[in-house]
Every structure is written in C-alpha cells, then in structure tokens.
Motif scaffolding. Structure first.
Motif, PDB file in Angstrom:
ATOM      1  N   ALA A  35       0.841  -1.196   0.000  1.00 23.26           N
ATOM      2  CA  ALA A  35       0.000   0.000   0.000  1.00 23.26           C
ATOM      3  C   ALA A  35       0.873   1.241   0.000  1.00 23.26           C
ATOM      4  O   ALA A  35       1.894   1.292   0.685  1.00 23.26           O
ATOM      5  N   VAL A  36       0.467   2.234  -0.781  1.00 29.21           N
ATOM      6  CA  VAL A  36       1.139   3.537  -0.777  1.00 29.21           C
ATOM      7  C   VAL A  36       0.114   4.568  -0.328  1.00 29.21           C
ATOM      8  O   VAL A  36      -0.926   4.726  -0.974  1.00 29.21           O
ATOM      9  N   ILE A  37       0.392   5.206   0.801  1.00 29.90           N
ATOM     10  CA  ILE A  37      -0.543   6.206   1.323  1.00 29.90           C
ATOM     11  C   ILE A  37       0.197   7.535   1.494  1.00 29.90           C
ATOM     12  O   ILE A  37       1.412   7.614   1.326  1.00 29.90           O
ATOM     13  N   GLY A  38      -0.565   8.539   1.866  1.00 26.87           N
ATOM     14  CA  GLY A  38       0.028   9.861   2.051  1.00 26.87           C
ATOM     15  C   GLY A  38      -0.977  10.924   1.666  1.00 26.87           C
ATOM     16  O   GLY A  38      -1.966  10.624   0.995  1.00 26.87           O
ATOM     17  N   PRO A  39      -0.720  12.166   2.069  1.00 33.07           N
ATOM     18  CA  PRO A  39      -1.691  13.230   1.816  1.00 33.07           C
ATOM     19  C   PRO A  39      -1.900  13.471   0.327  1.00 33.07           C
ATOM     20  O   PRO A  39      -1.083  13.063  -0.510  1.00 33.07           O
ATOM     21  N   ASN A  40      -2.972  14.170   0.008  1.00 38.14           N
ATOM     22  CA  ASN A  40      -3.234  14.617  -1.350  1.00 38.14           C
ATOM     23  C   ASN A  40      -2.059  15.385  -1.890  1.00 38.14           C
ATOM     24  O   ASN A  40      -1.515  16.237  -1.195  1.00 38.14           O
ATOM     25  N   GLY A  41      -1.664  15.095  -3.102  1.00 38.72           N
ATOM     26  CA  GLY A  41      -0.566  15.836  -3.709  1.00 38.72           C
ATOM     27  C   GLY A  41       0.811  15.303  -3.334  1.00 38.72           C
ATOM     28  O   GLY A  41       1.826  15.861  -3.751  1.00 38.72           O
ATOM     29  N   VAL A 191       0.489  -3.208  -6.146  1.00 40.71           N
ATOM     30  CA  VAL A 191       0.867  -1.954  -5.489  1.00 40.71           C
ATOM     31  C   VAL A 191      -0.363  -1.069  -5.569  1.00 40.71           C
ATOM     32  O   VAL A 191      -0.834  -0.727  -6.652  1.00 40.71           O
ATOM     33  N   ILE A 192      -0.925  -0.738  -4.403  1.00 41.55           N
ATOM     34  CA  ILE A 192      -2.189  -0.026  -4.354  1.00 41.55           C
ATOM     35  C   ILE A 192      -2.011   1.336  -3.696  1.00 41.55           C
ATOM     36  O   ILE A 192      -1.447   1.443  -2.611  1.00 41.55           O
ATOM     37  N   VAL A 193      -2.470   2.366  -4.389  1.00 37.55           N
ATOM     38  CA  VAL A 193      -2.515   3.724  -3.837  1.00 37.55           C
ATOM     39  C   VAL A 193      -3.929   3.944  -3.321  1.00 37.55           C
ATOM     40  O   VAL A 193      -4.889   3.639  -4.027  1.00 37.55           O
ATOM     41  N   GLU A 194      -4.068   4.409  -2.112  1.00 40.25           N
ATOM     42  CA  GLU A 194      -5.403   4.565  -1.522  1.00 40.25           C
ATOM     43  C   GLU A 194      -5.523   5.789  -0.623  1.00 40.25           C
ATOM     44  O   GLU A 194      -4.661   6.065   0.192  1.00 40.25           O
ATOM     45  N   GLN A 195      -6.645   6.505  -0.777  1.00 40.28           N
ATOM     46  CA  GLN A 195      -7.063   7.522   0.190  1.00 40.28           C
ATOM     47  C   GLN A 195      -7.573   6.839   1.445  1.00 40.28           C
ATOM     48  O   GLN A 195      -7.444   7.342   2.551  1.00 40.28           O
ATOM     49  N   ASN A 196      -8.208   5.683   1.216  1.00 41.37           N
ATOM     50  CA  ASN A 196      -8.766   4.910   2.313  1.00 41.37           C
ATOM     51  C   ASN A 196      -7.608   4.136   2.955  1.00 41.37           C
ATOM     52  O   ASN A 196      -7.479   2.922   2.830  1.00 41.37           O
ATOM     53  N   ALA A 197      -6.770   4.894   3.682  1.00 48.03           N
ATOM     54  CA  ALA A 197      -5.476   4.357   4.111  1.00 48.03           C
ATOM     55  C   ALA A 197      -5.617   3.213   5.104  1.00 48.03           C
ATOM     56  O   ALA A 197      -4.862   2.241   5.054  1.00 48.03           O
ATOM     57  N   ARG A 198      -6.592   3.314   6.005  1.00 51.21           N
ATOM     58  CA  ARG A 198      -6.752   2.241   7.000  1.00 51.21           C
ATOM     59  C   ARG A 198      -7.089   0.914   6.331  1.00 51.21           C
ATOM     60  O   ARG A 198      -6.525  -0.123   6.654  1.00 51.21           O
ATOM     61  N   ARG A 199      -8.040   0.957   5.392  1.00 50.74           N
ATOM     62  CA  ARG A 199      -8.428  -0.266   4.691  1.00 50.74           C
ATOM     63  C   ARG A 199      -7.246  -0.835   3.923  1.00 50.74           C
ATOM     64  O   ARG A 199      -7.000  -2.047   3.929  1.00 50.74           O
ATOM     65  N   ALA A 200      -6.525   0.052   3.270  1.00 50.25           N
ATOM     66  CA  ALA A 200      -5.413  -0.404   2.435  1.00 50.25           C
ATOM     67  C   ALA A 200      -4.319  -1.033   3.300  1.00 50.25           C
ATOM     68  O   ALA A 200      -3.796  -2.104   2.981  1.00 50.25           O
ATOM     69  N   LEU A 210       4.146   8.309   1.654  1.00 48.31           N
ATOM     70  CA  LEU A 210       4.840   9.351   0.874  1.00 48.31           C
ATOM     71  C   LEU A 210       4.363  10.703   1.354  1.00 48.31           C
ATOM     72  O   LEU A 210       3.204  10.887   1.694  1.00 48.31           O
ATOM     73  N   GLU A 211       5.284  11.657   1.345  1.00 53.58           N
ATOM     74  CA  GLU A 211       4.893  13.035   1.610  1.00 53.58           C
ATOM     75  C   GLU A 211       5.799  13.941   0.796  1.00 53.58           C
ATOM     76  O   GLU A 211       7.023  13.768   0.779  1.00 53.58           O
ATOM     77  N   LEU A 212       5.192  14.907   0.108  1.00 50.50           N
ATOM     78  CA  LEU A 212       5.955  15.872  -0.698  1.00 50.50           C
ATOM     79  C   LEU A 212       6.972  15.184  -1.617  1.00 50.50           C
ATOM     80  O   LEU A 212       8.089  15.659  -1.770  1.00 50.50           O
ATOM     81  N   GLY A 213       6.560  14.081  -2.208  1.00 50.96           N
ATOM     82  CA  GLY A 213       7.415  13.424  -3.192  1.00 50.96           C
ATOM     83  C   GLY A 213       8.598  12.672  -2.622  1.00 50.96           C
ATOM     84  O   GLY A 213       9.557  12.368  -3.341  1.00 50.96           O
ATOM     85  N   ARG A 214       8.526  12.382  -1.312  1.00 52.36           N
ATOM     86  CA  ARG A 214       9.618  11.633  -0.669  1.00 52.36           C
ATOM     87  C   ARG A 214       9.040  10.533   0.210  1.00 52.36           C
ATOM     88  O   ARG A 214       7.927  10.651   0.723  1.00 52.36           O
ATOM     89  N   ASN A 215       9.867   9.484   0.436  1.00 49.15           N
ATOM     90  CA  ASN A 215       9.472   8.447   1.392  1.00 49.15           C
ATOM     91  C   ASN A 215       9.465   9.057   2.786  1.00 49.15           C
ATOM     92  O   ASN A 215      10.392   9.772   3.162  1.00 49.15           O
ATOM     93  N   LYS A 229       2.241   7.586  15.538  1.00 49.53           N
ATOM     94  CA  LYS A 229       2.602   8.775  14.738  1.00 49.53           C
ATOM     95  C   LYS A 229       1.966   8.716  13.359  1.00 49.53           C
ATOM     96  O   LYS A 229       1.448   9.709  12.852  1.00 49.53           O
ATOM     97  N   VAL A 230       2.018   7.558  12.747  1.00 50.16           N
ATOM     98  CA  VAL A 230       1.410   7.406  11.421  1.00 50.16           C
ATOM     99  C   VAL A 230      -0.093   7.631  11.526  1.00 50.16           C
ATOM    100  O   VAL A 230      -0.695   8.324  10.696  1.00 50.16           O
ATOM    101  N   ALA A 231      -0.707   7.075  12.575  1.00 45.34           N
ATOM    102  CA  ALA A 231      -2.151   7.238  12.762  1.00 45.34           C
ATOM    103  C   ALA A 231      -2.504   8.712  12.897  1.00 45.34           C
ATOM    104  O   ALA A 231      -3.443   9.203  12.265  1.00 45.34           O
ATOM    105  N   GLU A 232      -1.733   9.410  13.707  1.00 50.59           N
ATOM    106  CA  GLU A 232      -2.047  10.814  13.954  1.00 50.59           C
ATOM    107  C   GLU A 232      -1.858  11.655  12.696  1.00 50.59           C
ATOM    108  O   GLU A 232      -2.691  12.495  12.355  1.00 50.59           O
ATOM    109  N   LEU A 233      -0.752  11.399  11.985  1.00 50.94           N
ATOM    110  CA  LEU A 233      -0.425  12.262  10.850  1.00 50.94           C
ATOM    111  C   LEU A 233      -1.169  11.885   9.576  1.00 50.94           C
ATOM    112  O   LEU A 233      -1.509  12.748   8.784  1.00 50.94           O
ATOM    113  N   TYR A 234      -1.394  10.603   9.367  1.00 55.14           N
ATOM    114  CA  TYR A 234      -1.888  10.180   8.055  1.00 55.14           C
ATOM    115  C   TYR A 234      -3.193   9.397   8.085  1.00 55.14           C
ATOM    116  O   TYR A 234      -3.763   9.126   7.049  1.00 55.14           O
TER     117      TYR A 234
END
Ligand SMILES: Nc1ncnc2c1ncn2[C@@H]1O[C@H](COP(=O)(O)OP(=O)(O)O)[C@@H](O)[C@H]1O
Ligand SMILES: [Mg+2]
Length: 258
Positions: A35-41, A191-200, A210-215, A229-234
């Motif tokens: 799974a690949v998660i992270g904020p919009n953009g 390899v799945i990109v998801e907004q639904n990060a918990r499910r993914a 990913l954030e701002l084009g970086r791991n 930390k991941v839960a809080e931020l993403y």
C-alpha cells in the motif's frame, strides 16, 4: 521477503516544469500487496504513472523481475506482465463488458484470448452474467471490477492500482477489497494507492507513506496501521486498537524512511 518483483530506487519524476518525486524508493515481492498512502498531492499517482512509463522520469531506476525497465513504454510493460489501472477513465463506457475485456485481451496472441477471458469469468462471475451490458450503465463498484478485470486479462504478475475504492459505497468498497485479496491468492503482486489508508494498510503486507514526493515511513501494513505517529499524521487520528498493542513492542518491520 523473496527477491523483489518490482524495485524502484531513487525515482525522480514529474511534469513539464514541475518536479514531483524527489528520489522515491519502493519494493514489491511476488504475490505481495503493497500500500502507498500519504496526503493529497504527495505524488502517489505520479509514482504509479512513472513506474508505468506515463510521466517523465528524470532520475532513478525501475527494475521489474530483475531487469531495468526505466522509461519503457506502457504497452511494453503490459506485455512483460506489469499492468496499471488508473483512477479514472479505466473502462470504455459505451462498450459492453465483453467488448471491454476483448479490447484489453487484444494484446494477447489470438489463440490465448478465449482462455484468458474464461479465467477472468471464474474470478468475476458477474462479468459473465452481464457481459452484454454497457459498462457505462454499471454501478461504480461494478465498473471498478471491470477495470480490474481489464488489467487482469493480460495475465499480469504485478498490478498497479490507483485508488480502486475511490467514490464507492461501503458495500462496493468491501467487494473491491475482497477481490484484491483473491487476486493476491493467485500469486499476483499489487501496489495499491489509496485515500482509504486504514483499509489499504489492513489488507497490505507492507506499506509506504509518501509526503511531498519523498518516502516518509515504511513498514508492515499492520505496523504502520498501529503506529501512533502514522495514525495521527496520516490516518486521521489515534490507532483504533487498544493501547496495549502499541506499547508492548515496536510495530513489526516499522522503520523511518531514510
Ligand atoms: N498533469 C499534471 N501536470 C502538472 N502537475 C501535476 C499533474 N498531475 C499532478 N500534478 C501535481 O503533482 C503533484 C502530485 O500529484 P499526484 O501524484 O496526483 O498526488 P497524489 O496522487 O498523491 O494525490 C501535485 O502537486 C499535483 O498538483
Ligand atoms: Mg492520486
């Protein structure tokens, strides 16, 4: 992890005048869901498109099955067994389900097409029942299944999926995620990109933030899911499980990205 099927190292990619990925790395082993998660953009869609030869790659390397496939074209990658389902425009709405599958299967030698479609129908019985129905008249969830089926009919070993659950009602979402688990059972890596990060992350063997084009982070799916930390931020808030699961040990495989 067995030898990676996909290895992305230090990928730099973007659009005219806009650099989006600044050295992203990722691996997927055979039969693994990543799974690949992270904020919009963050560059998640750009990452999939760069791997699949749809956007300009300025640096870094993509290896598939041990071979350097950086900058290979999409149709060449499909022929090698790496296929991509974009978030949008992934079916032909005016064509029937059967026609959608036939177009996708046309990359195969003619003699292999009937078997390929038959295999598909086993995985998606609904698509056989509805084969004469126009894809544009299907529900959102059914359309997602057609898009998945179109990618699968080419016999891939690795699928790149951009937001397969976006815009779906809860029951349709369940159906799509269940289908992904079935696809993994066939030994196909995803390899799945998801907004639904918990499910993914709950489904995934491993995940990347990913954030701002970086791991930013990587780890096992459950390690990331239960990392405070991941839960809080993403993930929009505290991990849902009891606190005991986060206090006893480091989440499995969890490590900050370098
Ligand atoms: N076709 C495009 N042309 C120029 N910039 C784009 C294009 N597509 C996306 N971008 C930009 O690239 C960045 C990353 O976008 P994207 O990969 O779609 O992120 P994500 O999928 O993580 O939401 C964003 O800043 C977005 O505005
Ligand atoms: Mg996106």
């Amino acid at each position: 992890m067995s030898r990676p099927l996909l290895e992305v190292e230090g990928l730099e990619a973007g659009y005219e005048q806009v650099a989006v990925l600044h050295g992203v790395s990722l691996e997927a082993a055979p039969g693994e869901i990543v799974a690949v998660i992270g904020p919009n953009g963050a560059g998640k869609s750009t990452l999939l498109k760069a791997v699949y030869g749809l956007v300009h790659v300025g640096g870094g390397i993509v290896r598939y099955d041990g071979d350097d496939v950086t900058r290979k074209r999409a149709h060449e990658l499909t022929a090698l067994g790496l296929n991509f389902v974009p978030q949008q425009d992934n079916v032909f709405p005016s064509l029937s389900i059967a026609e959608n599958l036939a177009v996708a299967a046309s990359v195969l030698p003619r003699g292999e097409r009937p078997d390929a479609v038959a295999r598909l129908h086993k995985l998606f019985p609904l698509l056989r029942e509805r084969r004469r129905q126009r894809a544009g008249t299907l529900s959102g969830g059914q359309r997602k299944l057609v898009a998945l089926a179109r990618a699968l009919v080419t016999g891939p070993r690795l699928l790149l999926l951009d937001e397969p659950s976006a815009g779906l009602a809860p029951r349709a979402m369940d159906e799509v995620f269940a289908k992904l688990a079935e696809i993994r059972e066939l030994g196909i890596a995803i390899v799945i990109v998801e907004q639904n990060a918990r499910r993914a992350l709950a489904l995934a063997d491993r995940g990347y933030v990913l954030e701002l084009g970086r791991n930013r982070y990587e780890g096992t799916g459950s390690g990331l899911l239960h990392d405070p930390k991941v839960a809080e931020l993403y993930l929009g808030g505290a991990a849902r499980t009891a606190s005991s699961s986060t206090s006893t040990s480091t989440p499995g495989g969890m490590k900050p990205a370098t």
